[in-house]
Design a protein around this motif. Structure first.
Motif, PDB file in Angstrom:
ATOM      1  N   LYS A 260       7.024  44.124  16.154  1.00 36.25           N
ATOM      2  CA  LYS A 260       7.801  44.159  17.405  1.00 36.25           C
ATOM      3  C   LYS A 260       9.283  44.346  17.097  1.00 36.25           C
ATOM      4  O   LYS A 260       9.964  45.135  17.757  1.00 36.25           O
ATOM      5  CB  LYS A 260       7.581  42.863  18.203  1.00 36.25           C
ATOM      6  N   ILE A 261       9.775  43.648  16.106  1.00 37.46           N
ATOM      7  CA  ILE A 261      11.185  43.788  15.714  1.00 37.46           C
ATOM      8  C   ILE A 261      11.442  45.208  15.210  1.00 37.46           C
ATOM      9  O   ILE A 261      12.445  45.835  15.579  1.00 37.46           O
ATOM     10  CB  ILE A 261      11.560  42.732  14.651  1.00 37.46           C
TER      11      ILE A 261
ATOM     12  N   TRP B 133      13.697  50.668  15.995  1.00 36.08           N
ATOM     13  CA  TRP B 133      13.515  52.102  16.180  1.00 36.08           C
ATOM     14  C   TRP B 133      14.033  52.559  17.541  1.00 36.08           C
ATOM     15  O   TRP B 133      14.639  53.617  17.654  1.00 36.08           O
ATOM     16  CB  TRP B 133      12.052  52.475  16.013  1.00 36.08           C
ATOM     17  N   ILE B 134      13.779  51.761  18.565  1.00 36.94           N
ATOM     18  CA  ILE B 134      14.292  52.109  19.895  1.00 36.94           C
ATOM     19  C   ILE B 134      15.819  52.148  19.872  1.00 36.94           C
ATOM     20  O   ILE B 134      16.437  53.074  20.407  1.00 36.94           O
ATOM     21  CB  ILE B 134      13.769  51.117  20.960  1.00 36.94           C
ATOM     22  N   ALA B 135      16.429  51.176  19.222  1.00 39.15           N
ATOM     23  CA  ALA B 135      17.893  51.129  19.133  1.00 39.15           C
ATOM     24  C   ALA B 135      18.454  52.310  18.347  1.00 39.15           C
ATOM     25  O   ALA B 135      19.594  52.718  18.568  1.00 39.15           O
ATOM     26  CB  ALA B 135      18.338  49.817  18.485  1.00 39.15           C
ATOM     27  N   ARG B 136      17.667  52.861  17.443  1.00 35.63           N
ATOM     28  CA  ARG B 136      18.113  54.001  16.628  1.00 35.63           C
ATOM     29  C   ARG B 136      17.653  55.331  17.213  1.00 35.63           C
ATOM     30  O   ARG B 136      17.544  56.327  16.497  1.00 35.63           O
ATOM     31  CB  ARG B 136      17.608  53.846  15.201  1.00 35.63           C
TER      32      ARG B 136
ATOM     33  N   VAL C   7       5.915  52.909  21.258  1.00 39.12           N
ATOM     34  CA  VAL C   7       4.492  52.885  20.879  1.00 39.12           C
ATOM     35  C   VAL C   7       4.226  51.734  19.911  1.00 39.12           C
ATOM     36  O   VAL C   7       3.246  50.994  20.061  1.00 39.12           O
ATOM     37  CB  VAL C   7       4.056  54.248  20.289  1.00 39.12           C
ATOM     38  N   THR C   8       5.102  51.566  18.927  1.00 39.00           N
ATOM     39  CA  THR C   8       4.945  50.469  17.964  1.00 39.00           C
ATOM     40  C   THR C   8       4.986  49.128  18.672  1.00 39.00           C
ATOM     41  O   THR C   8       4.158  48.251  18.420  1.00 39.00           O
ATOM     42  CB  THR C   8       6.044  50.530  16.883  1.00 39.00           C
ATOM     43  N   LEU C   9       5.957  48.965  19.563  1.00 41.06           N
ATOM     44  CA  LEU C   9       6.102  47.722  20.322  1.00 41.06           C
ATOM     45  C   LEU C   9       4.858  47.454  21.166  1.00 41.06           C
ATOM     46  O   LEU C   9       4.311  46.345  21.150  1.00 41.06           O
ATOM     47  CB  LEU C   9       7.348  47.820  21.202  1.00 41.06           C
ATOM     48  N   ALA C  10       4.389  48.463  21.877  1.00 39.89           N
ATOM     49  CA  ALA C  10       3.220  48.298  22.746  1.00 39.89           C
ATOM     50  C   ALA C  10       1.970  47.966  21.930  1.00 39.89           C
ATOM     51  O   ALA C  10       1.205  47.065  22.298  1.00 39.89           O
ATOM     52  CB  ALA C  10       3.000  49.566  23.568  1.00 39.89           C
TER      53      ALA C  10
END
Length: 166
Positions: A79-80, A85-88, A96-99
């Motif tokens: 999740k982190i 990745w979203i922040a970058r 997708v990774t988070l979900a």
């Protein structure tokens, strides 16, 4: 103003963010539950999952407790990573990774808990903690259901369900 009145007010103000967060989590759970319950039932029909649950149920209660921690140990770093990745600007990959981390963690915890629940409830402090969680959840849900926001959300849900059914 008396000391007790001031302290009572201060404590209520300090408790407010916690209560709001709990209420939001309860509302989110109640809102999303109709979406994930069919998924959990479907996953529960997999032959592999049935074998896994039977294996979990046969384990010692403290090993089952340990097994409950494994999805957290794996999913939380993912999740982190997804947030990083979203922040970058890798929004799709991060999302997708988070979900997937949330889904995998949730599904595994749910299946392990359900398979091992009878043995887990023989651990006194664990059973008491689960009882307390249910009491707090029900209290928060009762409070949330009395709010205008809840009535609005239920109205929207009903409208969407009718629209989808037609």
């Amino acid at each position: 103003m008396c000391y007790r009145t001031v302290m009572g007010t201060v404590l209520r103000l300090l408790r407010l963010p916690f209560e709001v967060l709990l209420a939001l989590l309860v509302v989110l759970d109640e809102t999303v539950r109709p979406l994930y319950r069919p998924l959990l039932r479907w996953i529960g029909t997999w032959r592999f999952m049935a074998g896994f649950e039977a294996w979990v149920a046969a384990q010692h209660r403290f090993f089952i407790l340990f097994l409950l921690s494994v999805p957290f140990v794996v999913a939380e770093p993912l999740k982190i990573l997804g947030l990083i990745w979203i922040a970058r600007d890798a929004v799709v990959t991060g999302t997708v990774t988070l979900a997937l981390a949330y889904l995998a963690g949730f599904v595994l915890v749910e299946r392990i808990y359900r398979a091992g629940e009878p043995k887990l409830m023989t651990i006194g402090w664990f059973a008491e903690l689960m009882r307390l969680i249910v009491i707090v959840r029900e209290a928060m849900l009762g409070w949330v259901r009395q709010t205008a926001a809840w009535r609005l959300a239920v109205g929207i849900r009903t409208t969407v369900r009718r629209w989808l059914a037609s």
